[in-house]
Design a protein around this motif. Structure first.
Motif, PDB file in Angstrom:
ATOM      1  N   TYR A 213      35.778 -17.647  26.797  1.00 42.46           N
ATOM      2  CA  TYR A 213      35.998 -18.362  28.061  1.00 42.46           C
ATOM      3  C   TYR A 213      36.887 -19.572  27.826  1.00 42.46           C
ATOM      4  O   TYR A 213      36.694 -20.312  26.854  1.00 42.46           O
ATOM      5  CB  TYR A 213      34.661 -18.812  28.660  1.00 42.46           C
ATOM      6  CG  TYR A 213      33.783 -17.648  29.062  1.00 42.46           C
ATOM      7  CD1 TYR A 213      33.795 -17.152  30.362  1.00 42.46           C
ATOM      8  CD2 TYR A 213      32.962 -17.021  28.122  1.00 42.46           C
ATOM      9  CE1 TYR A 213      33.001 -16.068  30.717  1.00 42.46           C
ATOM     10  CE2 TYR A 213      32.171 -15.939  28.471  1.00 42.46           C
ATOM     11  CZ  TYR A 213      32.195 -15.469  29.770  1.00 42.46           C
ATOM     12  OH  TYR A 213      31.416 -14.384  30.117  1.00 42.46           O
ATOM     13  N   ALA A 214      37.842 -19.770  28.730  1.00 36.86           N
ATOM     14  CA  ALA A 214      38.716 -20.935  28.641  1.00 36.86           C
ATOM     15  C   ALA A 214      38.385 -21.925  29.747  1.00 36.86           C
ATOM     16  O   ALA A 214      37.969 -21.535  30.837  1.00 36.86           O
ATOM     17  CB  ALA A 214      40.174 -20.507  28.751  1.00 36.86           C
ATOM     18  N   MET A 247      42.838 -25.064  27.208  1.00 32.20           N
ATOM     19  CA  MET A 247      44.241 -24.651  27.207  1.00 32.20           C
ATOM     20  C   MET A 247      45.194 -25.848  27.312  1.00 32.20           C
ATOM     21  O   MET A 247      45.034 -26.727  28.138  1.00 32.20           O
ATOM     22  CB  MET A 247      44.486 -23.684  28.367  1.00 32.20           C
ATOM     23  CG  MET A 247      43.518 -22.510  28.347  1.00 32.20           C
ATOM     24  SD  MET A 247      43.759 -21.353  29.714  1.00 32.20           S
ATOM     25  CE  MET A 247      45.230 -20.498  29.160  1.00 32.20           C
ATOM     26  N   GLY A 248      46.202 -25.849  26.412  1.00 33.06           N
ATOM     27  CA  GLY A 248      47.284 -26.813  26.524  1.00 33.06           C
ATOM     28  C   GLY A 248      46.976 -28.211  26.016  1.00 33.06           C
ATOM     29  O   GLY A 248      47.615 -29.174  26.416  1.00 33.06           O
ATOM     30  N   ASP A 264      36.004 -25.089  21.220  1.00 32.87           N
ATOM     31  CA  ASP A 264      36.213 -24.382  19.945  1.00 32.87           C
ATOM     32  C   ASP A 264      37.673 -24.085  19.613  1.00 32.87           C
ATOM     33  O   ASP A 264      38.017 -23.867  18.458  1.00 32.87           O
ATOM     34  CB  ASP A 264      35.467 -23.032  19.963  1.00 32.87           C
ATOM     35  CG  ASP A 264      34.000 -23.186  20.300  1.00 32.87           C
ATOM     36  OD1 ASP A 264      33.313 -23.948  19.596  1.00 32.87           O
ATOM     37  OD2 ASP A 264      33.541 -22.564  21.281  1.00 32.87           O
ATOM     38  N   MET A 265      38.525 -24.002  20.641  1.00 33.87           N
ATOM     39  CA  MET A 265      39.924 -23.601  20.427  1.00 33.87           C
ATOM     40  C   MET A 265      40.840 -24.426  21.316  1.00 33.87           C
ATOM     41  O   MET A 265      40.491 -24.729  22.453  1.00 33.87           O
ATOM     42  CB  MET A 265      40.128 -22.118  20.791  1.00 33.87           C
ATOM     43  CG  MET A 265      39.228 -21.154  20.061  1.00 33.87           C
ATOM     44  SD  MET A 265      39.238 -19.527  20.866  1.00 33.87           S
ATOM     45  CE  MET A 265      40.890 -18.954  20.499  1.00 33.87           C
ATOM     46  N   MET A 266      42.024 -24.755  20.786  1.00 39.54           N
ATOM     47  CA  MET A 266      43.038 -25.475  21.548  1.00 39.54           C
ATOM     48  C   MET A 266      44.423 -25.010  21.144  1.00 39.54           C
ATOM     49  O   MET A 266      44.599 -24.458  20.060  1.00 39.54           O
ATOM     50  CB  MET A 266      42.941 -26.977  21.291  1.00 39.54           C
ATOM     51  CG  MET A 266      41.801 -27.670  21.998  1.00 39.54           C
ATOM     52  SD  MET A 266      41.049 -28.949  21.001  1.00 39.54           S
ATOM     53  CE  MET A 266      40.293 -27.994  19.725  1.00 39.54           C
ATOM     54  N   ASP A 267      45.400 -25.269  22.009  1.00 41.08           N
ATOM     55  CA  ASP A 267      46.796 -25.014  21.666  1.00 41.08           C
ATOM     56  C   ASP A 267      47.641 -26.092  22.314  1.00 41.08           C
ATOM     57  O   ASP A 267      47.249 -26.666  23.328  1.00 41.08           O
ATOM     58  CB  ASP A 267      47.257 -23.652  22.205  1.00 41.08           C
ATOM     59  CG  ASP A 267      47.517 -23.729  23.707  1.00 41.08           C
ATOM     60  OD1 ASP A 267      48.681 -23.888  24.112  1.00 41.08           O
ATOM     61  OD2 ASP A 267      46.532 -23.667  24.488  1.00 41.08           O
TER      62      ASP A 267
END
Length: 376
Positions: A213-214, A247-248, A264-267
């Motif tokens: 999930y984002a 995101m972002g 948990d995650m990024m960009d």
């Protein structure tokens, strides 16, 4: 090597989490930062160099790749991994955000978005079904549902309408994605900065069911304080046993704050884009290599950094090649920035695993507050 997609949590410290995403193409240590390879390349970097910084996964852009060189062409050439010589996992965005921000003359309907390419003016239609098809042709390991992302600030009624459209598109994305063992589809929570809308979006996404999930619709102009305000509650609305992707984002202090709140995650394009404009991110904050103070400085950018720019070159050299417009400037500063970001992620993972997140965060802010080393 695993043949399916899975996520396991190893440690928690407050809301901060350390874990592992397993895919057939390799493991992704979380919290993870994903360098952005917009057009099948991280600008100014070789794929081997990106891997050497510690990156476990890259991000590719559906919108850019569908326009040039084309998803069907990449598929004929063996898929995105082979095409760009990257054998680790790849996440592709859905194209929704780029259509909203880059395309000319776009028209939004229930069906999808009709738009003209910013490259050559050609007409295209992007729908949830077409986005899933393009991402399947690219062969990405993590696929994002197709959504609409309104720029903030926006009227709450506009954000609500947009979020509900995105939830209908999320169901269509899930249906079109089908059964693809080893690949994952992530749903995207919307709702702006309104808690009730975020909750409504989370409930809708959980009812559909996704592998991850984002938290979408942030880092679009609302500012860090408002973003952290949403992250204080939004990640907790999503399933504990699935990865959560912001995101972002973002700047180093955005990343530390997001991880603290359960992401948990990024960009972000920031480390690579900054590198090309002479900005270096270091433990002591940002260094602007164009400044004259660096012209005679034989010291490295960052004494503690083990990247090639810091091991082998002086600030004076980096200043010179930037001012001269030499390509090596972009290469070295981008490598340094990506290395710094991956160092930061490793530090966060270690701190969470050791139950020392608060101490890590305090030290992170203290070093940055001290500022760059004194000029010679």
């Amino acid at each position: 090597m695993t043949q399916r997609f899975s996520f396991s949590l190893h440690a928690k410290d407050g809301a901060a989490r350390a874990g592992l995403i397993s895919t057939p193409r390799g493991e992704i240590r979380t919290p993870a930062f994903m360098p952005v390879g917009t057009a099948a390349t991280v600008k100014a970097m070789m794929p081997e160099s990106v891997a050497a910084t510690g990156a476990d996964i890259l991000l590719g852009n559906t919108y850019h790749l569908m326009l040039r060189p084309g998803a069907e062409r990449i598929d004929r050439l063996g898929g995105l991994h082979k095409f760009m010589n990257w054998d680790k996992p790849i996440l592709t965005d859905s194209g929704g955000f780029q259509v909203m921000s880059l395309a000319d003359l776009r028209k939004l309907t229930e069906e999808g978005v009709a738009f003209r390419s910013h490259v050559d003016g050609s007409k295209h239609m992007l729908t949830p079904e077409r986005s899933m098809e393009i991402q399947r042709l690219l062969g990405s390991d993590i696929v994002m549902a197709f959504d609409e992302c309104p720029a903030l600030p926006a009227e709450e009624s506009v954000v609500a309408e947009s979020m509900r459209l995105s939830m209908r598109w999320a169901q269509r994305s899930r249906d079109a994605f089908g059964d693809r063992p080893g690949h994952a589809l992530f749903g995207i929570m919307q709702g702006g900065v309104t808690r009730a809308l975020r909750e409504e979006s989370a409930v809708a996404l959980k009812a559909i069911g996704f592998e991850g999930y984002a938290v979408g619709g942030l880092a679009v102009g609302e500012g860090q304080e408002a973003m952290f305000g949403v992250l204080d509650y939004a990640p907790g609305m999503l399933p504990e046993d699935r990865p959560r992707y912001l995101m972002g984002v973002g700047k180093p202090d955005d990343i530390v704050g997001a991880v603290k709140r359960g992401i948990d995650m990024m960009d972000c394009v920031l480390p690579s884009r900054s590198g090309r404009t002479g900005q270096a991110w270091t433990r002591r904050g940002q260094v602007n290599i164009k400044n004259a103070r660096h012209a005679d400085d034989p010291r490295p950018l960052d004494e503690q950094c083990t990247c090639p720019a810091c091991r082998n070159y002086s600030r004076a050299y980096l200043h010179h090649v930037f001012r001269s417009g030499e390509i090596i400037s972009s290469m070295l500063l981008t490598w340094h920035n990506l290395h710094y970001y991956q160092d930061l992620m490793q530090g966060l993972r270690d701190a969470i695993s050791a139950g020392e997140f608060n101490a890590f965060e305090a030290d992170f802010h203290a070093q940055r507050a001290a500022g760059d080393i004194e000029p010679l």
